[in-house]
Motif scaffolding. Structure first.
Motif, PDB file in Angstrom:
ATOM      1  N   LEU A 104      16.898  -7.851   0.333  1.00  0.00           N
ATOM      2  CA  LEU A 104      15.769  -8.459  -0.774  1.00  0.00           C
ATOM      3  C   LEU A 104      16.418  -8.663  -2.097  1.00  0.00           C
ATOM      4  O   LEU A 104      15.869  -9.835  -2.391  1.00  0.00           O
ATOM      5  CB  LEU A 104      14.939  -6.953  -0.919  1.00  0.00           C
ATOM      6  N   SER A 105      17.556  -8.253  -2.307  1.00  0.00           N
ATOM      7  CA  SER A 105      18.475  -8.673  -3.235  1.00  0.00           C
ATOM      8  C   SER A 105      18.906 -10.197  -2.993  1.00  0.00           C
ATOM      9  O   SER A 105      18.696 -11.370  -3.834  1.00  0.00           O
ATOM     10  CB  SER A 105      19.630  -8.100  -3.494  1.00  0.00           C
ATOM     11  N   ASP A 106      19.309 -10.529  -1.908  1.00  0.00           N
ATOM     12  CA  ASP A 106      19.616 -12.016  -1.443  1.00  0.00           C
ATOM     13  C   ASP A 106      18.454 -12.577  -1.536  1.00  0.00           C
ATOM     14  O   ASP A 106      18.563 -14.032  -1.919  1.00  0.00           O
ATOM     15  CB  ASP A 106      20.474 -11.988  -0.057  1.00  0.00           C
ATOM     16  N   ARG A 121      12.320 -16.986   5.274  1.00  0.00           N
ATOM     17  CA  ARG A 121      13.201 -17.239   6.466  1.00  0.00           C
ATOM     18  C   ARG A 121      14.500 -16.373   6.597  1.00  0.00           C
ATOM     19  O   ARG A 121      14.591 -15.781   7.727  1.00  0.00           O
ATOM     20  CB  ARG A 121      13.499 -18.663   6.732  1.00  0.00           C
ATOM     21  N   LEU A 122      15.111 -16.027   5.379  1.00  0.00           N
ATOM     22  CA  LEU A 122      16.136 -14.997   5.549  1.00  0.00           C
ATOM     23  C   LEU A 122      15.637 -13.848   5.678  1.00  0.00           C
ATOM     24  O   LEU A 122      16.292 -13.110   6.373  1.00  0.00           O
ATOM     25  CB  LEU A 122      16.731 -15.113   4.143  1.00  0.00           C
ATOM     26  N   ARG A 188       7.559 -10.381   0.742  1.00  0.00           N
ATOM     27  CA  ARG A 188       8.414  -9.330   0.286  1.00  0.00           C
ATOM     28  C   ARG A 188       8.028  -8.149   0.474  1.00  0.00           C
ATOM     29  O   ARG A 188       8.615  -7.044   0.716  1.00  0.00           O
ATOM     30  CB  ARG A 188       9.193  -9.930  -1.112  1.00  0.00           C
ATOM     31  N   ALA A 189       6.678  -8.042  -0.232  1.00  0.00           N
ATOM     32  CA  ALA A 189       5.921  -6.796  -0.156  1.00  0.00           C
ATOM     33  C   ALA A 189       5.904  -6.260   1.085  1.00  0.00           C
ATOM     34  O   ALA A 189       6.048  -5.064   1.301  1.00  0.00           O
ATOM     35  CB  ALA A 189       4.691  -6.819  -0.836  1.00  0.00           C
ATOM     36  N   PHE A 194       7.915  -1.836   4.714  1.00  0.00           N
ATOM     37  CA  PHE A 194       8.400  -1.301   5.982  1.00  0.00           C
ATOM     38  C   PHE A 194       9.681  -0.800   5.714  1.00  0.00           C
ATOM     39  O   PHE A 194       9.969   0.236   6.047  1.00  0.00           O
ATOM     40  CB  PHE A 194       8.498  -2.393   7.011  1.00  0.00           C
ATOM     41  N   ALA A 195      10.723  -1.764   5.325  1.00  0.00           N
ATOM     42  CA  ALA A 195      12.079  -1.219   5.345  1.00  0.00           C
ATOM     43  C   ALA A 195      12.552  -0.145   4.485  1.00  0.00           C
ATOM     44  O   ALA A 195      13.464   0.565   4.644  1.00  0.00           O
ATOM     45  CB  ALA A 195      12.998  -2.570   4.885  1.00  0.00           C
TER      46      ALA A 195
END
Length: 199
Positions: A104-106, A121-122, A188-189, A194-195
């Motif tokens: 998430l930071s990247d 995509r990342l 992102r949300a 999930f993660a």
């Protein structure tokens, strides 16, 4: 008759009744102990007798439950195992929290530069890699994000995340649309739900 008289006159044979000895006297300490136990356990016994109709059905229900449990164990019937196994598999599919936060930071760094398509995509590429590392049986070289979004082994949040990310990536790749900040925020949300989900 002579024989009868001979038997009756034989002093070695006893015909008269013998007086029974007096019964032994109960020791005082034993009598006191008995009275104490009657006083102590009498109310419990009376309560037990009064409650027996209800207690009988409770004991029958416990017996039936134990019998069912025994049958389930003997025949290995997966009555209670299904939910816990599915829950364990879903937990196994969650990426490592530190890896998720690093991803998430990247991706946030890319999004901060306005490169929303690259950020999404990342998220997709690395999140698939995270799942593959933890559950290699779920991800194959030909697996797509849409296929992952339909996997029962993933928790609901995982399926939603892959569905949301897949929609955005497909629009960018196949419709040649530039992704917006809103697309990035949604993807992102979904991934964070999930993660970073923990039971």
């Amino acid at each position: 008759m002579d024989a009868w008289r001979a038997v009756r006159s034989d002093s070695d044979i006893q015909f008269a009744p013998i007086a029974q000895p007096d019964p032994p006297q109960t020791p005082e300490w034993l009598r006191a102990l008995g009275e104490f136990l009657v006083d102590l356990l009498g109310p419990v016994a009376r309560l037990f007798v009064a409650a027996w109709p209800v207690l009988m059905w409770v004991l029958i229900a416990i017996g039936v439950a134990l019998l069912v449990l025994l049958i389930v164990r003997i025949f290995d019937i997966p009555v209670l195992k299904r939910r816990s196994k599915a829950s364990d598999q879903a937990e196994d599919a969650l990426p490592d929290r530190a890896e998720a936060e690093a991803l998430l930071s990247d991706a946030d760094a890319l999004a901060a530069q306005g490169r929303y398509g690259e950020a999404v995509r990342l998220l997709l590429a690395r999140s698939i890699g995270q799942i593959a590392n933890r559950r290699p049986d779920l991800v194959h070289p030909s697996s797509t994000a849409r296929e992952l979004s339909r996997l029962d082994a993933l928790p609901d949040a995982g399926r939603r995340a892959f569905a949301a990310i897949a929609r955005s990536v497909e629009r960018a790749l196949f419709a040649l649309e530039d992704l917006t900040e809103r697309d990035w925020t949604e993807a992102r949300a979904a991934y964070a739900d999930f993660a970073l989900e923990r039971g």
